[in-house]
Design an enzyme around this catalytic site. Sequence first.
Site, PDB file in Angstrom:
ATOM      1  N   ASP A  67       0.870  -1.186   0.000  1.00  0.00           N
ATOM      2  CA  ASP A  67       0.000   0.000   0.000  1.00  0.00           C
ATOM      3  C   ASP A  67       0.908   1.238   0.000  1.00  0.00           C
ATOM      4  OD1 ASP A  67      -3.116   0.831   1.052  1.00  0.00           O
ATOM      5  OD2 ASP A  67      -1.499   2.285   1.415  1.00  0.00           O
TER       6      ASP A  67
ATOM      7  N   GLU B 205      -4.578   2.231  -4.423  1.00  0.00           N
ATOM      8  CA  GLU B 205      -3.109   2.220  -4.492  1.00  0.00           C
ATOM      9  C   GLU B 205      -2.587   1.039  -3.694  1.00  0.00           C
ATOM     10  OE1 GLU B 205      -4.131   2.784  -1.354  1.00  0.00           O
ATOM     11  OE2 GLU B 205      -2.383   4.023  -0.839  1.00  0.00           O
TER      12      GLU B 205
HETATM   13  P1  GH3 Z   1      -1.491   5.420   4.164  1.00  0.00           P
HETATM   14  O1  GH3 Z   1      -1.836   4.319   3.222  1.00  0.00           O
HETATM   15  O2  GH3 Z   1      -0.024   5.632   4.235  1.00  0.00           O
HETATM   16  O3  GH3 Z   1      -2.127   5.231   5.459  1.00  0.00           O
HETATM   17  O4  GH3 Z   1      -2.055   6.764   3.557  1.00  0.00           O
HETATM   18  P2  GH3 Z   1      -2.888   6.963   2.244  1.00  0.00           P
HETATM   19  O5  GH3 Z   1      -3.025   8.414   2.009  1.00  0.00           O
HETATM   20  O6  GH3 Z   1      -2.279   6.202   1.141  1.00  0.00           O
HETATM   21  O7  GH3 Z   1      -4.269   6.404   2.686  1.00  0.00           O
HETATM   22  P3  GH3 Z   1      -5.102   5.184   2.175  1.00  0.00           P
HETATM   23  O8  GH3 Z   1      -4.244   4.095   1.707  1.00  0.00           O
HETATM   24  O9  GH3 Z   1      -6.062   4.839   3.292  1.00  0.00           O
HETATM   25  O10 GH3 Z   1      -5.955   5.797   1.017  1.00  0.00           O
HETATM   26  C1  GH3 Z   1      -5.592   5.706  -0.321  1.00  0.00           C
HETATM   27  C2  GH3 Z   1      -5.767   6.990  -1.053  1.00  0.00           C
HETATM   28  O11 GH3 Z   1      -5.301   6.817  -2.369  1.00  0.00           O
HETATM   29  C3  GH3 Z   1      -7.206   7.443  -1.166  1.00  0.00           C
HETATM   30  C4  GH3 Z   1      -7.269   8.110  -2.485  1.00  0.00           C
HETATM   31  O12 GH3 Z   1      -7.050   9.504  -2.357  1.00  0.00           O
HETATM   32  C5  GH3 Z   1      -6.110   7.526  -3.252  1.00  0.00           C
HETATM   33  N1  GH3 Z   1      -6.543   6.642  -4.305  1.00  0.00           N
HETATM   34  C6  GH3 Z   1      -7.120   5.425  -4.192  1.00  0.00           C
HETATM   35  N2  GH3 Z   1      -7.367   4.885  -5.407  1.00  0.00           N
HETATM   36  C7  GH3 Z   1      -6.952   5.802  -6.313  1.00  0.00           C
HETATM   37  C8  GH3 Z   1      -6.956   5.856  -7.747  1.00  0.00           C
HETATM   38  O13 GH3 Z   1      -7.387   4.931  -8.448  1.00  0.00           O
HETATM   39  N3  GH3 Z   1      -6.442   6.970  -8.335  1.00  0.00           N
HETATM   40  C9  GH3 Z   1      -5.944   8.005  -7.602  1.00  0.00           C
HETATM   41  N4  GH3 Z   1      -5.457   9.076  -8.238  1.00  0.00           N
HETATM   42  N5  GH3 Z   1      -5.938   7.971  -6.259  1.00  0.00           N
HETATM   43  C10 GH3 Z   1      -6.430   6.914  -5.615  1.00  0.00           C
HETATM   44 MG    MG Z   2      -2.042   4.158   1.171  1.00  0.00          MG
HETATM   45 MG    MG Z   3      -4.848   2.067   0.585  1.00  0.00          MG
HETATM   46 MG    MG Z   4      -4.423   2.830   4.798  1.00  0.00          MG
END
Ligand code: GH3
Ligand code: MG
Ligand code: MG
Ligand code: MG
Length: 337
Positions: A215, A258
Amino acid sequence: ANLKEELQGKMERQISAPEASDFTPLRILLVSDDELNCKRFTGWLESMGHSVNVAREEKEGLSLILENRCQLVIYEHRLPGANSMKFCRSLREMKCGRQIYLIVLTGMVSGGEAIRIFEAGADDHIAKPFNYEVLQARVGGGERLIRLREEAEQEREAVRGYLADLAVANRRLGQMAMTDSLTGLPNRRYAMERMEQAWAEYERNQTPFSCLVMDLDFFKRVNDQYGHEIGDSVLLEIANVFRGSARSSDIICRLGGEEFLVVCPHTVATEAFQVAERLRRAVEEHSWTMLDSTSVLSVSIGLAASSEGMQHWNDLYRLADQALYQAKRNGRNRVCM
Ligand code: GH3
Ligand code: MG
Ligand code: MG
Ligand code: MG
């Protein structure tokens, strides 16, 4: 749906392709050892517009049929009997001879002899003497059947082509259903299939396997700072970084958002750890084309390897996911197991 219509249209056009011209000459072989008859019948057939080959005896006739892809054979035998029926039988035994239209010419024969001619494989029988009009009518009858067979063969050909196109389209659809459209990586569905497969192999042969759940760290910030579209192109770039640093046997999939999963078949934990470290470092060291040159990204990775006591590949996946959570809690940009 578009693809389906395109294929159907293609098949219909193929089936209803217009005839090249109204009259197409038949390729006819005349087998006769009577020189005068040969001349006369050849003249008649050619004046009907057909193309005629002549053989003086049976063996030559059979080889000419192969050579010239004859459609209609006119076989004259002056002495009816078992021996002369051999030609008809030999013709029907040939692969290409089964669909040839065969007319047998004889002198006056009894009803029983005529029956035997048909039994030997003839499609038609003309007793001499006969005139031009009779021959024309009988050849015309044969031609009708020959054309019908050709049409059926064309249709079969079109259907075969259609089925082949359909198989290609199906394969493409199957691939699409297993592919993430943004990154081109295998998607979650494929990932789960590969986990299942690796698990089955593990159960069968005790072949170890590992998986990594990854992630990206603080990816929300990328979106917040640059917008979702640039976020997407960074995801594509990350996919390429992963592709460039994993082994060819590692199966990198995008689970969604992601988050990624790497299935490492035939891999024990220590090897998988090296793979994970390499991926982690590659992300950390990469300079991102779409982001400021000072921007750094990182990834947290949870690792699990198959081990005794697991009941299902889900257990392995859950363990890797828990390890990922641990990696996040311990400060991100690290591999935990
Ligand atoms: P962390 O994993 O380190 O806790 O922080 P993070 O900011 O990565 O948080 P998290 O994994 O919970 O959330 C994923 C974020 O990634 C949410 C959204 O803004 C972004 N995201 C998810 N899927 C996509 C996508 O398909 N395209 C884009 N541009 N952004 C995405
Ligand atoms: Mg993340
Ligand atoms: Mg995530
Ligand atoms: Mg997360």
